[in-house]
Design an enzyme around this catalytic site. Structure first.
Site, short mmCIF file in Angstrom:
data_model
loop_
_atom_site.label_atom_id
_atom_site.label_comp_id
_atom_site.label_asym_id
_atom_site.label_seq_id
_atom_site.Cartn_x
_atom_site.Cartn_y
_atom_site.Cartn_z
N ASN A 9 50.83 20.70 -2.45
CA ASN A 9 50.95 20.86 -1.00
C ASN A 9 49.99 21.98 -0.60
O ASN A 9 50.30 23.15 -0.76
CB ASN A 9 52.41 21.22 -0.66
N LYS A 11 49.14 22.84 2.29
CA LYS A 11 49.52 23.44 3.57
C LYS A 11 48.26 23.63 4.44
O LYS A 11 47.35 22.80 4.39
CB LYS A 11 50.28 24.75 3.36
N HIS A 97 59.38 19.21 5.56
CA HIS A 97 59.17 20.48 4.86
C HIS A 97 59.86 21.59 5.65
O HIS A 97 59.90 21.55 6.88
CB HIS A 97 57.66 20.75 4.74
N GLU A 99 58.95 24.42 6.45
CA GLU A 99 58.10 25.07 7.45
C GLU A 99 58.06 24.25 8.74
O GLU A 99 58.02 24.80 9.84
CB GLU A 99 56.69 25.28 6.87
N GLU A 169 63.74 21.95 -2.17
CA GLU A 169 63.01 23.21 -2.10
C GLU A 169 63.88 24.28 -1.47
O GLU A 169 63.99 24.35 -0.24
CB GLU A 169 61.75 23.05 -1.24
N GLY A 175 57.04 30.25 -1.65
CA GLY A 175 56.00 31.24 -1.39
C GLY A 175 56.45 32.67 -1.62
O GLY A 175 55.77 33.61 -1.22
N SER A 215 57.75 28.13 -5.64
CA SER A 215 57.12 29.02 -6.62
C SER A 215 57.00 28.41 -8.01
O SER A 215 57.12 29.10 -9.02
CB SER A 215 57.85 30.37 -6.67
P1 PGA Z 1 55.16 27.41 -3.14
O1 PGA Z 1 55.39 26.32 -1.99
O2 PGA Z 1 54.90 26.67 -4.42
O3 PGA Z 1 53.98 28.22 -2.68
O4 PGA Z 1 56.42 28.22 -3.23
C1 PGA Z 1 56.10 25.14 -2.25
C2 PGA Z 1 56.19 24.30 -1.00
O5 PGA Z 1 56.38 24.86 0.09
O6 PGA Z 1 56.07 23.06 -1.04
#
Ligand code: PGA
Length: 254
Positions: A9, A11, A97, A99, A169, A175, A215
């Site tokens: 991803n 982003k 997601h 976000e 998630e 993140g 992560s």
């Molecule tokens: P990350 O993000 O691996 O940077 O924690 C995962 C995601 O949001 O899909």
């Protein structure tokens, strides 16, 4: 066996040139993808065709959109439809997601509409779910995630559900560098599979790929992916570094 998936991803990161370079580097590093494994790249919308072109002819590599709209076409400036995705041969989309839920107010009911239009148009949703920190601290994460599944997916029949990939998630692990332990991931994945089994039967639930996200990196991927109910990962930060992501692809269960 269920499909094992390493999904990148990106982003809102990377320029076009950086994205091209990253895909070239990933393809050129030694990686193995067996028949039931897939690497998926959720890239920013303007890069979808570039990614398709770079990965053309590469078996078990696919491209995904990071979002789509719930309507088939029309006056929705700035949105991307399933028809647009289909016309460039993109058949995966990340939906829900955290976000998008947080910054763009996407509700479970709205996501149900997006799921429906994807399934009607041969696009596989990678449906994200997961709890915020306060819910985890209160110990009610299973109920929280169950409600997300119920409100966005449970109107589907079993044949439709089989076309969906789920990504769990936990928001507190996205993140933050704070990964759920492999035991915590397994516990939630098993709970999700049990919920699906109670609604759709065990045979159906056993066929659904459930990815872990939050992560994931090369140093923890193998341990997390080895859990019996974890079928790969949705990877943000570590997917932007070629050798990190290739190591994550290579950590998928055989
Ligand atoms: P990350 O993000 O691996 O940077 O924690 C995962 C995601 O949001 O899909």
């Amino acid at each position: 066996m269920r499909k094992q998936i390493a999904a990148a991803n990106w982003k809102m990161n990377l320029t076009l040139q950086e994205g091209e370079q990253l895909l070239e580097d990933i393809i050129s590093l030694p990686h193995q993808l067996s028949e039931n494994q897939e690497a998926v790249f959720a890239v920013p919308a303007p890069y979808l065709m570039m990614a398709q072109q770079k990965l053309r002819g590469k078996e078990n590599f696919s491209v995904a959109a990071q979002n789509c709209y719930s309507k088939k076409n029309g006056a929705y400036t700035g949105e991307i439809s399933v028809d647009i995705l289909g016309s460039i041969d993109v058949h995966y989309v990340v939906l829900g997601h955290s976000e998008r839920r947080e910054y763009f107010n996407e509700s479970n009911a709205f996501l149900a509409e997006k799921i429906n239009i994807c399934l009607l148009n041969n696009i596989t949703p990678i449906f994200c779910c997961g709890e915020p920190l306060a819910i985890r601290e209160a110990g009610t994460q299973n109920e929280y995630v169950a409600k997300q599944l119920q409100e966005s997916l449970y109107h589907l029949n079993a044949d439709q559900l089989l076309k969906i990939v789920i990504a769990y998630e936990p928001i507190w692990a996205i993140g933050t560098g704070k990964t759920a332990s492999s035991a915590q991931a397994q516990e939630m994945h098993a709970a999700i599979r049990e919920q699906l089994a109670s609604k759709y039967g065990k045979e159906t639930a056993d066929c659904i790929s459930i990815l872990y996200g939050g992560s994931v990196k090369s140093s923890n991927a193998a341990e997390i992916f080895a859990q019996p109910d974890v079928d790969g990962g949705l990877v943000g930060g570590a997917s932007l570094v070629a050798n990190e992501f290739v190591a994550i692809i290579n950590a998928l269960k055989k």
